[in-house]
Write an enzyme that holds these catalytic residues in place. Structure first.
Site, PDB file in Angstrom:
ATOM      1  N   HIS A  12       3.558   7.531  28.652  1.00 50.16           N
ATOM      2  CA  HIS A  12       3.199   6.112  28.734  1.00 50.16           C
ATOM      3  C   HIS A  12       3.829   5.465  29.962  1.00 50.16           C
ATOM      4  CE1 HIS A  12       7.138   6.080  26.799  1.00 50.16           C
ATOM      5  NE2 HIS A  12       7.281   4.842  27.256  1.00 50.16           N
ATOM      6  N   HIS A  56       5.977   3.296  36.156  1.00 48.15           N
ATOM      7  CA  HIS A  56       6.134   4.755  36.233  1.00 48.15           C
ATOM      8  C   HIS A  56       5.883   5.377  34.872  1.00 48.15           C
ATOM      9  CE1 HIS A  56       9.870   3.495  34.403  1.00 48.15           C
ATOM     10  NE2 HIS A  56       9.890   4.697  33.861  1.00 48.15           N
TER      11      HIS A  56
HETATM   12  P1  2AM Z   1      10.425   3.257  28.202  1.00 53.02           P
HETATM   13  O1  2AM Z   1       9.683   2.745  29.380  1.00 53.02           O
HETATM   14  O2  2AM Z   1       9.556   3.647  27.066  1.00 53.02           O
HETATM   15  O3  2AM Z   1      11.547   2.334  27.794  1.00 53.02           O
HETATM   16  C1  2AM Z   1      13.918   4.581  32.500  1.00 53.02           C
HETATM   17  O4  2AM Z   1      14.694   3.852  31.602  1.00 53.02           O
HETATM   18  C2  2AM Z   1      12.818   5.305  31.798  1.00 53.02           C
HETATM   19  O5  2AM Z   1      13.371   6.200  30.826  1.00 53.02           O
HETATM   20  C3  2AM Z   1      11.851   4.420  31.041  1.00 53.02           C
HETATM   21  O6  2AM Z   1      10.531   4.887  31.267  1.00 53.02           O
HETATM   22  C4  2AM Z   1      12.221   4.585  29.592  1.00 53.02           C
HETATM   23  O7  2AM Z   1      11.135   4.592  28.696  1.00 53.02           O
HETATM   24  C5  2AM Z   1      12.812   5.957  29.564  1.00 53.02           C
HETATM   25  N1  2AM Z   1      13.849   6.044  28.539  1.00 53.02           N
HETATM   26  C6  2AM Z   1      14.918   5.244  28.414  1.00 53.02           C
HETATM   27  N2  2AM Z   1      15.678   5.642  27.362  1.00 53.02           N
HETATM   28  C7  2AM Z   1      15.054   6.722  26.823  1.00 53.02           C
HETATM   29  C8  2AM Z   1      15.341   7.610  25.749  1.00 53.02           C
HETATM   30  N3  2AM Z   1      16.438   7.471  25.002  1.00 53.02           N
HETATM   31  N4  2AM Z   1      14.470   8.609  25.497  1.00 53.02           N
HETATM   32  C9  2AM Z   1      13.364   8.765  26.253  1.00 53.02           C
HETATM   33  N5  2AM Z   1      13.046   7.969  27.291  1.00 53.02           N
HETATM   34  C10 2AM Z   1      13.879   6.977  27.578  1.00 53.02           C
END
Ligand code: 2AM
Length: 179
Positions: free
Chosen positions: A125, A43
């Site tokens: 991303h 996602h």
């Molecule tokens: P990531 O894939 O770059 O880890 C569910 O956890 C989604 O939320 C993931 O896509 C994750 O990004 C994102 N996510 C988790 N913690 C986050 C944060 N503190 N700030 C922004 N995105 C976050």
């Protein structure tokens, strides 16, 4: 106190794209790169909300329902590695305006509702691997997946038996405005 869960607004990859991405990933990256994300979990996060109360969640759902914008095309033709967070990702070389607009709206609604939003620019991303802290050989940029984004959703992240699963809590269609 009401129960709190980690939630985020995001775009799920269409199933055909997810399958094709994971086949390409298996053929392209070494097995020791990191922990691969399951096809069903691929996602793109639009706005991360973290753990919020049921009341705040309801308010955000209501606000998201007021968003009116047309569908857009998303092309995933870039990849990168963030060694500190251990993420290997796919993303667009050039983010479409519709994507920036949608994420911008959701992020500002979240900030106005008191959810912390990073001041860093939005870097769209799709995480391919986690726990990738060692140097990663990135492939030549000769790949591309393209699809129409016609809906977005609010997901909650559930972790059990060592696995993360995302459950859709609500979703919205992007609609061409009828003049
Ligand atoms: P990531 O894939 O770059 O880890 C569910 O956890 C989604 O939320 C993931 O896509 C994750 O990004 C994102 N996510 C988790 N913690 C986050 C944060 N503190 N700030 C922004 N995105 C976050």
């Amino acid at each position: 106190m009401s129960e709190q869960k980690r939630v985020f607004f995001g775009i799920a990859l269409p199933e055909e794209s997810s399958q094709s991405v994971i086949e390409w990933r298996a053929a392209t990256f070494a097995e020791e790169t990191g922990r691969p994300i399951a096809a069903a979990n691929l996602h793109l996060t639009l706005a991360f909300l973290g753990e919020i109360s049921a009341e705040k969640r309801r308010a955000l759902i209501q606000m998201a329902g007021k968003i009116k914008q047309p569908p857009f095309t998303l092309k995933l033709d870039d990849a990168g590695h963030w060694p500190r967070s251990g993420v290997v990702w796919l993303g667009p070389k050039q983010a479409p305006r519709g994507l920036l607009q949608l994420a911008g709206l959701l992020r500002s609604q979240a900030a106005r509702s008191g959810c912390y939003q990073s001041p860093l620019p939005f870097h769209p991303h799709v995480t391919l691997f986690r726990n990738a802290h060692q140097p990663v050989a990135l492939p030549p940029r000769n790949f591309s997946w393209q699809f129409r984004v016609e809906r977005f959703a609010l997901f909650e992240s559930l972790f059990s038996k060592g696995r993360t699963r995302y459950r859709e809590l609500a979703s919205w269609e992007l609609q061409q405005e009828i003049l």
